[in-house]
Design an enzyme around this catalytic site. Structure first.
Site, PDB file in Angstrom:
ATOM      1  NE  ARG A  30      46.534  50.342  33.101  1.00 33.81           N
ATOM      2  CZ  ARG A  30      46.303  49.621  34.202  1.00 33.81           C
ATOM      3  NH1 ARG A  30      46.891  49.900  35.331  1.00 33.81           N
ATOM      4  NH2 ARG A  30      45.447  48.606  34.177  1.00 33.81           N
ATOM      5  CE1 TYR A  47      43.667  46.542  37.072  1.00 34.33           C
ATOM      6  CE2 TYR A  47      44.653  44.379  36.759  1.00 34.33           C
ATOM      7  CZ  TYR A  47      44.641  45.727  36.507  1.00 34.33           C
ATOM      8  OH  TYR A  47      45.595  46.266  35.685  1.00 34.33           O
ATOM      9  CG  HIS A  51      50.732  47.917  34.850  1.00 29.21           C
ATOM     10  ND1 HIS A  51      50.975  49.218  35.240  1.00 29.21           N
ATOM     11  CD2 HIS A  51      51.890  47.239  35.045  1.00 29.21           C
ATOM     12  CE1 HIS A  51      52.228  49.317  35.664  1.00 29.21           C
ATOM     13  NE2 HIS A  51      52.796  48.140  35.548  1.00 29.21           N
TER      14      HIS A  51
END
Ligand SMILES: Cc1ncc(C[n+]2csc(CCOP(=O)(O)OP(=O)(O)O)c2C)c(N)n1
Ligand SMILES: [Mg+2]
Length: 372
Positions: free
Chosen positions: A259, A272, A263
């Protein structure tokens, strides 16, 4: 007491086009023609433009939220191309827009969906795709049920369901896999392992070395493929789909991809994950490698790229126009499309809403009437 091996399993990995755009000619035999690859690359470019446009719309407050598909185009397009349009059914989550598009679902409907307009889920007659599915894992059960129906009706159709790595931690996934295998239904489980389930990395999400090996527990044929390799995705998907169509039962494909974006637009992945990791995967971008391959073969050049970019920009602009031009739906839609037959409470609400407190947005068609 002597022991014996009760079961042994293995998972094959398939890559045909490597990160540098070098093709394994032997493995590529009988897969995609030059014309196919050029057409599918153009599709990828178009999808990337549309994806970036959706992101910008959200930032401009013209869309509620949006999960970018960026980086996962080869997985969607390779598998979508292997399925028969108007025959096989695509049962998506939300990161395979390109596959839905190829099968006839208008892209402006996907935009409308993320703009909060339920008409985005009203798939046109004859298009064999289900609406986007945000509740993680539920769609795999729907696909299994559909495939069971195909089998009972003796229809030569296959259901292909898409889901992420994180979804394979859900109970629904295991129920769907078990049922599909026990009843040998024509369902292909297509996992887009993009390494993250929001902020949870795959290694933390599960203890297994691959996602594909979960299928071994259900005695289902499985394969792990380079998900950024159009050829490998297409070959694995075609083989699984055609085996299922000819009565060979379900199959599992793990497409290893990444990805490249957050998100969703509600996320900031910099909090993160390391930029080095993202940079490394940027180098494996399916568009870059396919362009390298096509250029090396003399099938692509800068002028063609410029034309493809221009077509992508134009398509994206048309999609926005169609989505925003759909107008505001009447308030009554929320009643009319919930149940086939309304409950008495809903009927009362529908009847009384014009005299009660729903008038937050008087420009909505249903309320304009009451303002007269
Ligand atoms: C049943 C359910 N639980 C939790 C969520 C919240 N949620 C949305 S996306 C997501 C992660 C999904 O990860 P993955 O399956 O890997 O798909 P990806 O988003 O990476 O494509 C979660 C937990 C949800 N939508 N549905
Ligand atoms: Mg994921």
């Amino acid at each position: 007491m002597p022991t014996r091996i009760a079961y042994e399993g293995k998972v094959e990995y398939l890559q045909i086009l490597d990160e540098h755009g070098v093709l394994d000619e032997k493995l590529a035999k009988d897969t995609l023609s030059d014309e196919d690859v050029v057409e599918l690359y153009r599709y990828m470019v178009k999808c990337r433009f549309v994806d970036e446009t959706a992101f910008k719309l959200q930032r401009a407050k013209r869309m509620g939220t949006y999960p970018q598909n960026k980086g996962q185009e080869a997985a969607a397009i390779g598998s979508g191309f292997a399925a028969k349009r108007g025959v096989d059914w695509l049962v998506p989550c939300y990161r395979e827009n390109a596959a839905l598009w190829m099968h006839g679902q208008p892209m402006h409907q996907v935009f409308m969906y993320w703009m909060g307009d339920e008409r985005g889920s009203k798939i046109p007659e004859g298009v064999c795709t289900l609406p986007l599915c945000v509740p993680i894992g539920t769609q795999m059960l729907h696909a299994t049920g559909m495939a069971w129906a195909f089998k009972m009706r003796k229809e030569p159709r296959v259901a292909i369901t898409y889901f992420g790595d994180g979804a394979t931690s859900e109970g629904d996934f295991h129920e769907a896999m078990n049922f599909a295998s026990a009843f040998q239904v024509p369902c292909v489980f297509f996992c887009q392992n993009n390494q993250w389930a929001i902020s949870v990395p795959r290694e933390q999400q599960m203890n297994s070395a691959t996602v594909a090996q979960k299928a071994l527990a259900y005695d289902m044929p499985c394969i792990q493929v380079d998900g950024n390799d159009l050829f490998a995705v297409y070959k694995a998907s075609r083989d699984a789909i055609e085996r299922a169509r000819s009565g060979g039962g379900p199959a599992f494909i793990e497409a290893v991809t990444y990805r490249l974006a957050d998100h969703t637009t509600a996320d900031d992945a910099r909090r993160y994950r390391d930029s080095e990791e993202v940079d490394a995967w940027m180098g494996k971008d399916p568009l870059i490698r396919l362009r390298k391959y096509l250029t090396g073969k003399g099938l692509w050049d800068d002028a063609k790229q410029a034309a493809a970019d221009e077509a992508g920009r134009q398509t994206a602009s048309d999609v926005v126009k169609a989505a925003e031009g759909a107008g505001v739906p009447p308030v009554t839609d929320m009643f009319d499309y919930t149940f086939e037959t309304m409950t008495p409470e809903m009927e009362t609400q529908r009847r009384t809403m014009r005299t009660h407190s729903l008038g937050q947005r008087p420009e909505q068609a249903g309320l304009r009437e009451s303002a007269k």
